[in-house]
Design a protein around this motif. Structure first.
Motif, PDB file in Angstrom:
ATOM      1  N   ARG A 230       0.870  -1.326   0.061  1.00  0.00           N
ATOM      2  CA  ARG A 230       0.141  -0.088   0.021  1.00  0.00           C
ATOM      3  C   ARG A 230       0.881   1.365   0.058  1.00  0.00           C
ATOM      4  N   SER A 231       2.006   1.303   0.688  1.00  0.00           N
ATOM      5  CA  SER A 231       2.879   2.296   0.482  1.00  0.00           C
ATOM      6  C   SER A 231       3.921   2.496  -0.860  1.00  0.00           C
ATOM      7  N   PHE A 232       3.535   1.734  -1.809  1.00  0.00           N
ATOM      8  CA  PHE A 232       4.282   1.543  -3.000  1.00  0.00           C
ATOM      9  C   PHE A 232       4.216   3.343  -3.723  1.00  0.00           C
ATOM     10  N   GLU A 233       3.135   3.636  -3.760  1.00  0.00           N
ATOM     11  CA  GLU A 233       2.743   5.115  -4.713  1.00  0.00           C
ATOM     12  C   GLU A 233       3.716   6.023  -3.646  1.00  0.00           C
ATOM     13  N   LYS A 234       3.623   5.877  -2.249  1.00  0.00           N
ATOM     14  CA  LYS A 234       4.322   7.042  -1.383  1.00  0.00           C
ATOM     15  C   LYS A 234       5.993   6.877  -1.544  1.00  0.00           C
ATOM     16  N   ILE A 235       6.083   5.731  -1.572  1.00  0.00           N
ATOM     17  CA  ILE A 235       7.655   5.582  -1.845  1.00  0.00           C
ATOM     18  C   ILE A 235       8.213   6.076  -3.244  1.00  0.00           C
ATOM     19  N   CYS A 236       7.336   5.871  -4.238  1.00  0.00           N
ATOM     20  CA  CYS A 236       7.675   6.238  -5.557  1.00  0.00           C
ATOM     21  C   CYS A 236       7.883   7.653  -5.745  1.00  0.00           C
ATOM     22  N   LYS A 237       6.815   8.315  -4.886  1.00  0.00           N
ATOM     23  CA  LYS A 237       6.838   9.913  -5.114  1.00  0.00           C
ATOM     24  C   LYS A 237       8.323  10.272  -4.580  1.00  0.00           C
TER      25      LYS A 237
ATOM     26  N   GLY B 285      16.564   5.564  -7.792  1.00  0.00           N
ATOM     27  CA  GLY B 285      15.443   4.774  -7.444  1.00  0.00           C
ATOM     28  C   GLY B 285      14.343   4.638  -8.299  1.00  0.00           C
ATOM     29  N   GLU B 286      13.958   5.770  -9.357  1.00  0.00           N
ATOM     30  CA  GLU B 286      12.972   5.434 -10.095  1.00  0.00           C
ATOM     31  C   GLU B 286      13.137   4.437 -11.410  1.00  0.00           C
ATOM     32  N   ARG B 287      14.783   4.485 -11.558  1.00  0.00           N
ATOM     33  CA  ARG B 287      15.039   3.627 -12.809  1.00  0.00           C
ATOM     34  C   ARG B 287      15.058   2.431 -12.324  1.00  0.00           C
TER      35      ARG B 287
ATOM     36  N   LEU C  20       9.574  -5.717  -2.868  1.00  0.00           N
ATOM     37  CA  LEU C  20      10.144  -4.830  -1.807  1.00  0.00           C
ATOM     38  C   LEU C  20      11.052  -3.745  -2.062  1.00  0.00           C
ATOM     39  N   ILE C  21      10.691  -2.566  -2.012  1.00  0.00           N
ATOM     40  CA  ILE C  21      11.612  -1.334  -2.347  1.00  0.00           C
ATOM     41  C   ILE C  21      12.492  -1.118  -0.951  1.00  0.00           C
ATOM     42  N   VAL C  22      13.500  -1.360  -0.848  1.00  0.00           N
ATOM     43  CA  VAL C  22      14.481  -1.166   0.405  1.00  0.00           C
ATOM     44  C   VAL C  22      14.468   0.291   0.964  1.00  0.00           C
ATOM     45  N   GLN C  23      14.021   0.410   2.483  1.00  0.00           N
ATOM     46  CA  GLN C  23      13.972   1.547   2.834  1.00  0.00           C
ATOM     47  C   GLN C  23      15.028   1.742   3.891  1.00  0.00           C
ATOM     48  N   HIS C  24      15.202   2.714   4.617  1.00  0.00           N
ATOM     49  CA  HIS C  24      16.222   2.798   5.580  1.00  0.00           C
ATOM     50  C   HIS C  24      15.897   1.849   6.741  1.00  0.00           C
TER      51      HIS C  24
ATOM     52  N   GLY D 276      17.579  -9.973   8.446  1.00  0.00           N
ATOM     53  CA  GLY D 276      18.702  -9.148   8.805  1.00  0.00           C
ATOM     54  C   GLY D 276      20.050 -10.019   8.170  1.00  0.00           C
ATOM     55  N   ALA D 277      20.096 -11.154   8.185  1.00  0.00           N
ATOM     56  CA  ALA D 277      21.240 -12.158   7.769  1.00  0.00           C
ATOM     57  C   ALA D 277      21.118 -11.938   6.113  1.00  0.00           C
ATOM     58  N   PHE D 278      19.879 -12.158   5.591  1.00  0.00           N
ATOM     59  CA  PHE D 278      19.548 -11.821   4.161  1.00  0.00           C
ATOM     60  C   PHE D 278      20.326 -10.585   3.556  1.00  0.00           C
ATOM     61  N   THR D 279      19.913  -9.486   4.194  1.00  0.00           N
ATOM     62  CA  THR D 279      20.292  -8.296   3.853  1.00  0.00           C
ATOM     63  C   THR D 279      21.663  -7.900   3.942  1.00  0.00           C
ATOM     64  N   ASP D 280      22.284  -8.507   5.112  1.00  0.00           N
ATOM     65  CA  ASP D 280      23.893  -8.523   5.189  1.00  0.00           C
ATOM     66  C   ASP D 280      24.461  -9.125   4.100  1.00  0.00           C
ATOM     67  N   ASP D 281      23.999 -10.428   4.029  1.00  0.00           N
ATOM     68  CA  ASP D 281      24.853 -11.386   3.002  1.00  0.00           C
ATOM     69  C   ASP D 281      24.617 -10.556   1.410  1.00  0.00           C
ATOM     70  N   LYS D 282      23.565 -10.056   1.240  1.00  0.00           N
ATOM     71  CA  LYS D 282      23.219  -9.604  -0.118  1.00  0.00           C
ATOM     72  C   LYS D 282      23.597  -8.295  -0.126  1.00  0.00           C
ATOM     73  N   GLU D 283      24.198  -7.525   1.057  1.00  0.00           N
ATOM     74  CA  GLU D 283      24.743  -6.183   1.021  1.00  0.00           C
ATOM     75  C   GLU D 283      23.636  -5.148   0.251  1.00  0.00           C
ATOM     76  N   LEU D 284      22.467  -5.256   0.869  1.00  0.00           N
ATOM     77  CA  LEU D 284      21.543  -4.535   0.332  1.00  0.00           C
ATOM     78  C   LEU D 284      21.603  -2.946   0.967  1.00  0.00           C
ATOM     79  N   GLU D 285      21.033  -1.905   0.127  1.00  0.00           N
ATOM     80  CA  GLU D 285      21.271  -0.657   0.283  1.00  0.00           C
ATOM     81  C   GLU D 285      19.958  -0.045   0.089  1.00  0.00           C
ATOM     82  N   THR D 286      19.543   1.262   0.592  1.00  0.00           N
ATOM     83  CA  THR D 286      18.339   1.711   0.608  1.00  0.00           C
ATOM     84  C   THR D 286      18.072   2.004  -1.019  1.00  0.00           C
ATOM     85  N   GLU D 287      17.039   1.900  -1.540  1.00  0.00           N
ATOM     86  CA  GLU D 287      16.401   2.069  -2.839  1.00  0.00           C
ATOM     87  C   GLU D 287      16.883   0.796  -3.791  1.00  0.00           C
ATOM     88  N   ASP D 288      17.515  -0.105  -3.386  1.00  0.00           N
ATOM     89  CA  ASP D 288      17.528  -1.287  -3.999  1.00  0.00           C
ATOM     90  C   ASP D 288      16.384  -1.998  -3.986  1.00  0.00           C
ATOM     91  N   VAL D 289      15.815  -2.702  -4.915  1.00  0.00           N
ATOM     92  CA  VAL D 289      14.374  -3.416  -5.240  1.00  0.00           C
ATOM     93  C   VAL D 289      14.790  -5.049  -5.213  1.00  0.00           C
TER      94      VAL D 289
END
Length: 272
Positions: A141-148, A154-156, A173-177, A235-248
């Protein structure tokens, strides 16, 4: 009454500026139901996601991100004619005519610029459990808010993820802080309630690049109003994959009975 339709003659400026202006009358009639990203279906069976943006000078709406890849794939140039039929809910059917006024022979094979995963390789085309057609990813439900609030990079990356063609159910899932600092994540209720067994309490997540291997077990809890909260293991998944904000991340359900997901990761640092 039939479906609303309109045509556009492509000018060189639309190719050079990588944007196509939509007719004012159509926009005024349907503005309230046009989402930021629209789906365009072609006679060759392909679907394309393109962003609908507002022109700053007069607030008219245009096709933006995704338009350039679309024109490149179909070799659209000056004086081509496009016929759009609006099917509702930001879905269009498009036919393409060349300057001779004849409909083009639609190309076969992959698009010129196909979305790739975080290792730069094409997603596997033959996964277990696939159905017959393309299934759009489910967003929260927060997709449009995140896109704006998204940056240009991040848009690309969002658009690249939306153009990945999957034949299994998936959610985006659009990674947020807060997904990295807590760490927690939310699975949309529409996806969880439709595709996951209420008896499940964990999911197994596999890397979309089989050469990298790896599997993560992520436990989750069901929310009272539907949907899931991902907890232990996230948390282990995000650490191992080295995810950052705005990764999808696109999580594709490949084994429903065992709640096994395949993770397709689009990195803002690469695609941006």
């Amino acid at each position: 009454m039939g479906s609303p339709s309109f045509f556009k003659i492509v000018l060189q400026s639309a190719i050079d500026e990588k944007k196509l202006l939509l007719p004012m009358k159509f926009v005024r009639q349907h503005e309230g139901e046009l989402d930021r990203f629209a789906t365009f279906s072609l006679p060759d069976g392909r679907t394309w996601k393109m962003e609908i943006v507002k022109r700053k000078s007069d607030r008219m709406k245009m096709l933006g991100r995704g338009w350039s890849e679309f024109t490149a794939h179909y070799s659209i140039s000056h004086a081509y004619l496009l016929v759009f039929k609006y099917k509702g809910s930001s879905n269009f059917h498009v036919r393409i005519y060349d300057p001779s006024s004849c409909e083009i022979e639609y190309p076969t094979g992959d698009p010129v610029r196909r979305p790739r995963n975080h290792h730069g390789s094409k997603p596997n085309e033959h996964e277990e459990g696939r159905s017959g057609g393309i299934i759009e990813p489910i967003v929260g439900r927060s997709f449009e808010k995140i896109c704006k609030k998204a940056t240009p990079s991040g848009e690309r990356v969002i658009l690249a993820a939306m153009n990945l063609k999957l034949k299994n159910p998936s959610f985006m899932l659009i990674v947020q802080h807060y997904n990295l600092s807590n760490p927690v994540a939310y699975v949309p209720g529409e996806f969880a309630n439709k595709y996951l067994s209420p008896n499940c309490s964990q999911m197994k997540v596999r890397d979309s690049n089989s050469s990298r291997g790896g599997e993560w077990v992520i436990r989750f809890s069901w929310r009272d109003r539907g949907g899931l909260n991902l907890g232990l293991g996230w948390g282990a998944f995000t650490d191992d994959k080295e995810l950052e904000t705005e990764d999808v991340c696109l999580f594709e359900l490949i084994k429903p009975a065992d709640c096994v997901m395949k993770a397709h990761i689009f990195r803002a640092s690469i695609l941006g």
